[in-house]
Scaffold this motif. Structure first.
Motif, PDB file in Angstrom:
ATOM      1  N   ILE A  33       6.705   2.149  -6.304  1.00  0.00           N
ATOM      2  CA  ILE A  33       7.128   1.389  -7.480  1.00  0.00           C
ATOM      3  C   ILE A  33       6.811  -0.086  -7.238  1.00  0.00           C
ATOM      4  CG2 ILE A  33       8.949   3.053  -8.018  1.00  0.00           C
ATOM      5  CD1 ILE A  33      10.981   1.110  -6.862  1.00  0.00           C
ATOM      6  N   PRO A  34       6.779  -0.906  -8.288  1.00  0.00           N
ATOM      7  CA  PRO A  34       6.498  -2.331  -8.088  1.00  0.00           C
ATOM      8  C   PRO A  34       7.500  -2.977  -7.132  1.00  0.00           C
ATOM      9  CG  PRO A  34       6.308  -1.752 -10.404  1.00  0.00           C
ATOM     10  CD  PRO A  34       6.883  -0.551  -9.718  1.00  0.00           C
ATOM     11  N   ALA A  35       7.019  -3.909  -6.318  1.00  0.00           N
ATOM     12  CA  ALA A  35       7.857  -4.532  -5.293  1.00  0.00           C
ATOM     13  C   ALA A  35       9.083  -5.212  -5.890  1.00  0.00           C
ATOM     14  CB  ALA A  35       7.026  -5.530  -4.495  1.00  0.00           C
ATOM     15  N   VAL A  82      -9.569 -14.253   1.609  1.00  0.00           N
ATOM     16  CA  VAL A  82      -8.553 -13.231   1.350  1.00  0.00           C
ATOM     17  C   VAL A  82      -9.025 -12.326   0.217  1.00  0.00           C
ATOM     18  CG1 VAL A  82      -6.229 -12.825   0.455  1.00  0.00           C
ATOM     19  CG2 VAL A  82      -6.612 -14.573   2.206  1.00  0.00           C
ATOM     20  N   GLU A  83      -8.975 -11.014   0.445  1.00  0.00           N
ATOM     21  CA  GLU A  83      -9.415 -10.053  -0.568  1.00  0.00           C
ATOM     22  C   GLU A  83      -8.233  -9.464  -1.339  1.00  0.00           C
ATOM     23  OE1 GLU A  83     -11.805  -7.230   1.614  1.00  0.00           O
ATOM     24  OE2 GLU A  83     -13.632  -8.369   1.175  1.00  0.00           O
ATOM     25  N   ASN A  84      -7.189  -9.043  -0.603  1.00  0.00           N
ATOM     26  CA  ASN A  84      -6.032  -8.429  -1.248  1.00  0.00           C
ATOM     27  C   ASN A  84      -4.755  -8.904  -0.574  1.00  0.00           C
ATOM     28  OD1 ASN A  84      -7.417  -6.337  -3.083  1.00  0.00           O
ATOM     29  ND2 ASN A  84      -8.273  -5.830  -1.086  1.00  0.00           N
ATOM     30  N   VAL A  85      -3.717  -9.057  -1.365  1.00  0.00           N
ATOM     31  CA  VAL A  85      -2.394  -9.423  -0.848  1.00  0.00           C
ATOM     32  C   VAL A  85      -1.399  -8.406  -1.386  1.00  0.00           C
ATOM     33  CG1 VAL A  85      -0.566 -11.154  -0.799  1.00  0.00           C
ATOM     34  CG2 VAL A  85      -2.968 -11.874  -0.754  1.00  0.00           C
ATOM     35  N   GLY A 142       2.801  -4.071  -4.075  1.00  0.00           N
ATOM     36  CA  GLY A 142       2.111  -4.891  -5.063  1.00  0.00           C
ATOM     37  C   GLY A 142       0.979  -4.136  -5.722  1.00  0.00           C
ATOM     38  N   ARG A 143       0.347  -4.763  -6.683  1.00  0.00           N
ATOM     39  CA  ARG A 143      -0.724  -4.114  -7.442  1.00  0.00           C
ATOM     40  C   ARG A 143      -1.974  -3.863  -6.601  1.00  0.00           C
ATOM     41  NH1 ARG A 143      -0.217  -9.415  -9.319  1.00  0.00           N
ATOM     42  NH2 ARG A 143      -2.027 -10.774  -9.008  1.00  0.00           N
ATOM     43  N   TRP A 184      -0.321   0.431 -10.906  1.00  0.00           N
ATOM     44  CA  TRP A 184       0.073  -0.453 -12.009  1.00  0.00           C
ATOM     45  C   TRP A 184      -0.869  -1.649 -12.135  1.00  0.00           C
ATOM     46  CZ3 TRP A 184       3.549   1.490  -8.494  1.00  0.00           C
ATOM     47  CH2 TRP A 184       3.743   0.742  -7.337  1.00  0.00           C
ATOM     48  N   PRO A 185      -1.042  -2.109 -13.351  1.00  0.00           N
ATOM     49  CA  PRO A 185      -1.898  -3.284 -13.574  1.00  0.00           C
ATOM     50  C   PRO A 185      -1.175  -4.547 -13.121  1.00  0.00           C
ATOM     51  CG  PRO A 185      -0.873  -2.602 -15.624  1.00  0.00           C
ATOM     52  CD  PRO A 185      -0.494  -1.569 -14.596  1.00  0.00           C
TER      53      PRO A 185
END
Length: 399
Positions: A206-208, A98-101, A126-127, A143-144
């Motif tokens: 925006i963040p989840a 898995v690379e990104n979620v 997500g980020r 966002w970090p």
């Protein structure tokens, strides 16, 4: 009778009956043009839709809440026993391959800045959103790493939102209200345009965790997982299934791979392209009737000529070949004219309506020309056999 004689006789027939030959070939040309035009539009739509779906990459797996046996339809919002959570998404980050979620929520809200208000689509992501979907931030950043429980009020603007609300200004560091809540702008996305009717430039991200609160969502709409391109998708699906079953105690979720979805979609679009081509092919039947009629008339009009050929030593097989050759040549020339006409109209429509995707599938073009030749052969058989069976003596007395 030599091959040169057959060619000369066929050419002389076309020249002697120019209008009749033109109208016969025109019937085939219109049929082929209809096939090419319809399949060009169908194939253009095929490629357009697949490109829209695959522009974010094909090594993506979507996880939706709710178990359904029919892939491709999300009934999770209605029938889910347990919603997908941010913790579920986080649990997948450490899986092999898995690379990104990316946890995802979507809704609508009003945004306000500089005295201007717009109602737009709000994506809670997500980020790893930008990396998972190969999207780029034009200025600033996404966002970090954030704490799911204390996600900061940060927002990334779509290109159109930036232009409408912060025209002539640098939006980075400024504040924007989303659904009444105050967010600080930390980035602007590169222009992306519309994807299947959704304008990705007229959005904010925006963040989840913040989006779930803002939109009053009990859980995530979807979790997207990108994996290594050199890994079999079924291996990754198995790992994801095992991890989520450990957390949920049962398989109350649906996993859809982008690769499989594209294959199914491609198959459906192939059927549609074939169907519209078949509809255009109906006009070829009309052309075949025209060839049959014209060739039957030609045998009647040229009875004396057939008798003379037979009297001079032409065999039945040669007379048969002569009339079949005329029918095939008429169809082939009409087919070539139809190919040029159909492709020309298709490209003309694309020039007039640039939004209309057009692509001429040359496989269908080759099949259409082969069909035209086959129709000429089939339609010319009966008249040709009749001509070959004429009695030479009776044919010479015909007027």
């Amino acid at each position: 009778m030599f091959l040169r004689d057959l060619i000369n006789l066929t050419a002389s027939s076309f020249l002697a009956y120019r209008l009749r030959s033109f109208l016969t070939g025109l019937g085939i040309a219109i049929g082929i043009a209809a096939v090419i035009l319809l399949t060009s539009i169908g194939e253009g739509l095929h490629q357009f839709v697949l490109a829209e779906f695959s522009q974010f990459g094909t090594n993506i797996i979507s996880i939706q809440p709710g178990k359904t046996q029919v892939q491709g339809s999300n009934v999770g919002v209605i029938s889910s026993v347990r919603q997908l959570s941010l913790e579920d998404a986080d649990s997948l980050r450490g899986l092999p391959y898995v690379e990104n979620v990316n946890p995802s929520v979507m809704g609508n809200a009003e945004v306000r800045a500089n005295g201007k208000t717009r109602r737009i689509t709000v994506f809670g992501e997500g980020r790893n959103f930008a990396q998972a979907f190969t999207m780029k931030v034009q200025s600033g950043s996404f966002w970090p790493d954030e704490d799911n429980e204390q996600a900061r009020a940060l927002v990334v603007l779509g290109a159109k939102v930036r232009q409408e609300l912060f025209a002539g200004q640098n939006p980075l560091g400024q504040y924007l209200r989303v659904g009444g809540q105050r967010y600080r702008v930390i980035g602007v996305m590169e222009p992306k345009g519309q994807v299947l009717g959704l304008d990705l430039d007229d959005t904010v991200f925006i963040p989840a965790a913040r989006a779930m609160e803002l939109l009053n969502r009990p859980g995530l709409i979807e979790v997207q997982v990108s994996y290594r391109a050199d890994v079999n998708v079924n291996t990754v699906i198995r790992l994801i299934t095992e991890r989520l079953k450990e957390r949920h105690g049962r398989e109350d979720f649906t996993i859809i791979s982008q690769e499989e979805a594209l294959e199914v979609l491609g198959s459906v679009l192939d059927v549609i392209t074939f169907a519209v081509g078949a509809l255009g092919g109906i006009s070829l039947l009309v052309g075949s009737v025209g060839i049959l009629t014209i060739m039957t008339m030609a045998v009647t009009e040229r009875t004396a000529e057939i008798g003379l050929l037979r009297a001079l030593g032409a065999k039945k097989k040669q007379v048969l070949t002569l009339f079949l050759g005329e029918a095939i040549l008429l169809s082939a020339l009409g087919g070539l004219a139809g190919l040029a006409l159909g492709a020309g109209i298709a490209q003309g429509l694309h020039l007039i309506f640039p939004a209309l995707p057009v692509h001429t599938p040359w496989l269908y073009a080759a099949l259409a020309e082969l069909t035209a030749v086959s129709i000429g052969l089939a339609a010319g058989v009966v008249p040709a056999m009749r001509a070959a069976r004429l009695d030479p003596v009776e044919a010479l007395h015909a007027e």
